[in-house]
Design a protein around this motif. Structure first.
Motif, PDB file in Angstrom:
ATOM      1  N   LYS A   1       0.687  -1.040   0.272  1.00  0.00           N
ATOM      2  CA  LYS A   1      -0.192   0.089  -0.196  1.00  0.00           C
ATOM      3  C   LYS A   1       1.101   1.194  -0.320  1.00  0.00           C
ATOM      4  CE  LYS A   1      -3.723  -1.972   2.426  1.00  0.00           C
ATOM      5  NZ  LYS A   1      -4.091  -2.184   3.804  1.00  0.00           N
TER       6      LYS A   1
ATOM      7  N   GLU B   1       2.457   1.543  -3.692  1.00  0.00           N
ATOM      8  CA  GLU B   1       1.657   2.464  -4.178  1.00  0.00           C
ATOM      9  C   GLU B   1       1.611   3.501  -4.551  1.00  0.00           C
ATOM     10  OE1 GLU B   1      -1.459   1.450  -7.506  1.00  0.00           O
ATOM     11  OE2 GLU B   1       0.108  -0.097  -6.472  1.00  0.00           O
ATOM     12  N   TYR B   2       1.491   4.379  -3.070  1.00  0.00           N
ATOM     13  CA  TYR B   2       0.964   4.959  -2.804  1.00  0.00           C
ATOM     14  C   TYR B   2       1.639   6.692  -3.631  1.00  0.00           C
ATOM     15  CZ  TYR B   2       0.465   9.908  -0.490  1.00  0.00           C
ATOM     16  OH  TYR B   2       0.905  11.440  -0.509  1.00  0.00           O
TER      17      TYR B   2
ATOM     18  N   ARG C   1      -3.812   5.022   7.161  1.00  0.00           N
ATOM     19  CA  ARG C   1      -4.539   5.616   5.877  1.00  0.00           C
ATOM     20  C   ARG C   1      -3.070   5.942   5.894  1.00  0.00           C
ATOM     21  NH1 ARG C   1     -10.271   6.869   3.721  1.00  0.00           N
ATOM     22  NH2 ARG C   1     -10.530   7.484   6.218  1.00  0.00           N
ATOM     23  N   HIS C   2      -3.067   4.990   4.364  1.00  0.00           N
ATOM     24  CA  HIS C   2      -2.125   5.328   3.642  1.00  0.00           C
ATOM     25  C   HIS C   2      -2.567   5.803   1.948  1.00  0.00           C
ATOM     26  CE1 HIS C   2      -0.883   0.603   5.819  1.00  0.00           C
ATOM     27  NE2 HIS C   2       0.078   1.228   5.223  1.00  0.00           N
ATOM     28  N   ASN C   3      -3.901   5.729   1.707  1.00  0.00           N
ATOM     29  CA  ASN C   3      -4.325   5.488   0.711  1.00  0.00           C
ATOM     30  C   ASN C   3      -4.691   7.407   1.110  1.00  0.00           C
ATOM     31  OD1 ASN C   3      -6.498   4.716   2.224  1.00  0.00           O
ATOM     32  ND2 ASN C   3      -8.370   4.575   0.357  1.00  0.00           N
TER      33      ASN C   3
ATOM     34  N   ASN D   1      -3.922   9.561  -0.796  1.00  0.00           N
ATOM     35  CA  ASN D   1      -4.531  10.716  -2.601  1.00  0.00           C
ATOM     36  C   ASN D   1      -6.009  10.567  -2.255  1.00  0.00           C
ATOM     37  OD1 ASN D   1      -4.475   8.675  -2.964  1.00  0.00           O
ATOM     38  ND2 ASN D   1      -2.830   7.853  -4.614  1.00  0.00           N
ATOM     39  N   LYS D   2      -6.890  10.146  -1.505  1.00  0.00           N
ATOM     40  CA  LYS D   2      -8.248   9.197  -1.814  1.00  0.00           C
ATOM     41  C   LYS D   2      -9.325  10.865  -0.949  1.00  0.00           C
ATOM     42  CE  LYS D   2      -7.376   6.455  -4.798  1.00  0.00           C
ATOM     43  NZ  LYS D   2      -8.498   6.250  -6.383  1.00  0.00           N
TER      44      LYS D   2
END
Length: 252
Positions: A29, A32-33, A246-248, A250-251
């Motif tokens: 994760k 990917e970020y 929270r890894h994402n 960008n969301k």
């Protein structure tokens, strides 16, 4: 098309976390970020959730070697992240692999938890020191740093050492001790949170990902520390124990 061809590849050699907050899952994760493609070699399987670990099963050294060989024969690895290595037989496999590498290696020496629980025998802890010579940087927590370098933290290592989360007033300080013994510190505001599961795994992977992207060591640490702070601040509050970050981001 050129942008896709230029995507950097990270290899993470670490354990699996069935709750998805730490280990290989957190590594994927995190990479990917940062726009880095994550390949893996799994060293151990864990049955765990935010409340704790109920069981661990080691992967055989032979199969770990097969995973590593499968990846390196097909991908151009730009950086390596090392997490839970579990025992000296696994460390021996990793040693033979990394001693020939010429890419950044980030070693998170996972052998004492943030709470102080010892996860490895003394013999295995001493064995992991053999990997330092071939590491760009190691990222021990305070407990691990004291076990490696003594209570007074007189660091003497053949690689750069980043001691994480030294609290100084309202700041969380990460202290980078270079091989020449010079020191640089990185600061962010301390956050009081129950959602800290996987921060060490994610931090070391963030550093490795940014090194894969060609960032300097100092810049990679700065970016990664900021990422972890934001990931804690925006944690999704999942589970009944120490929740994941929270890894994402960008969301959001």
């Amino acid at each position: 098309m050129d942008k896709i061809k230029d995507m950097k590849v990270l290899l993470s050699i670490a354990g699996s976390d069935s709750s998805g907050g730490a280990g290989i899952q957190a590594d994927i994760k995190t990479a990917e970020y940062f726009g880095v493609f994550s390949t893996t070699a799994i060293t151990a399987l864990t049955a765990q959730n935010t409340c704790g670990v109920s069981d661990v099963m080691s992967v055989s050294p032979e199969f770990i070697k097969e995973q590593i060989n499968a990846v390196k024969s097909d991908f151009e690895i730009a950086a390596l992240k090392l997490g839970m290595l579990f025992n000296k037989e696994i460390m021996a496999v990793v040693f033979e692999f990394i001693k020939e590498l010429s890419v950044p290696v980030v070693l998170d020496p996972v052998f004492i938890s943030k709470a102080g629980s010892v996860l490895m025998s003394d013999e295995n802890i001493d064995e992991i020191k053999k990997l330092f010579e071939f590491s760009t940087i190691i990222t021990p927590n305070l407990h691990e740093a004291k076990r490696l370098f003594g209570q007074d933290l007189k660091v003497d290592a053949p690689c750069n050492v980043l001691i994480k989360n030294l609290c100084e007033g309202e700041f969380s300080v990460d202290r980078l001790i270079y091989k020449d013994k010079s020191v640089r510190e990185f600061k962010e505001l301390c956050l009081q949170s129950q959602n800290l599961h996987g921060t060490g795994c994610s931090f070391s992977t963030a550093i490795a990902s940014n090194l894969a992207l060609g960032k300097s060591l100092e810049n990679a640490i700065e970016i990664s520390k900021s990422f972890i702070t934001k990931a804690i601040r925006n944690a999704p509050n999942l589970g009944h124990g120490k929740g994941p970050i929270r890894h994402n981001l960008n969301k959001i």
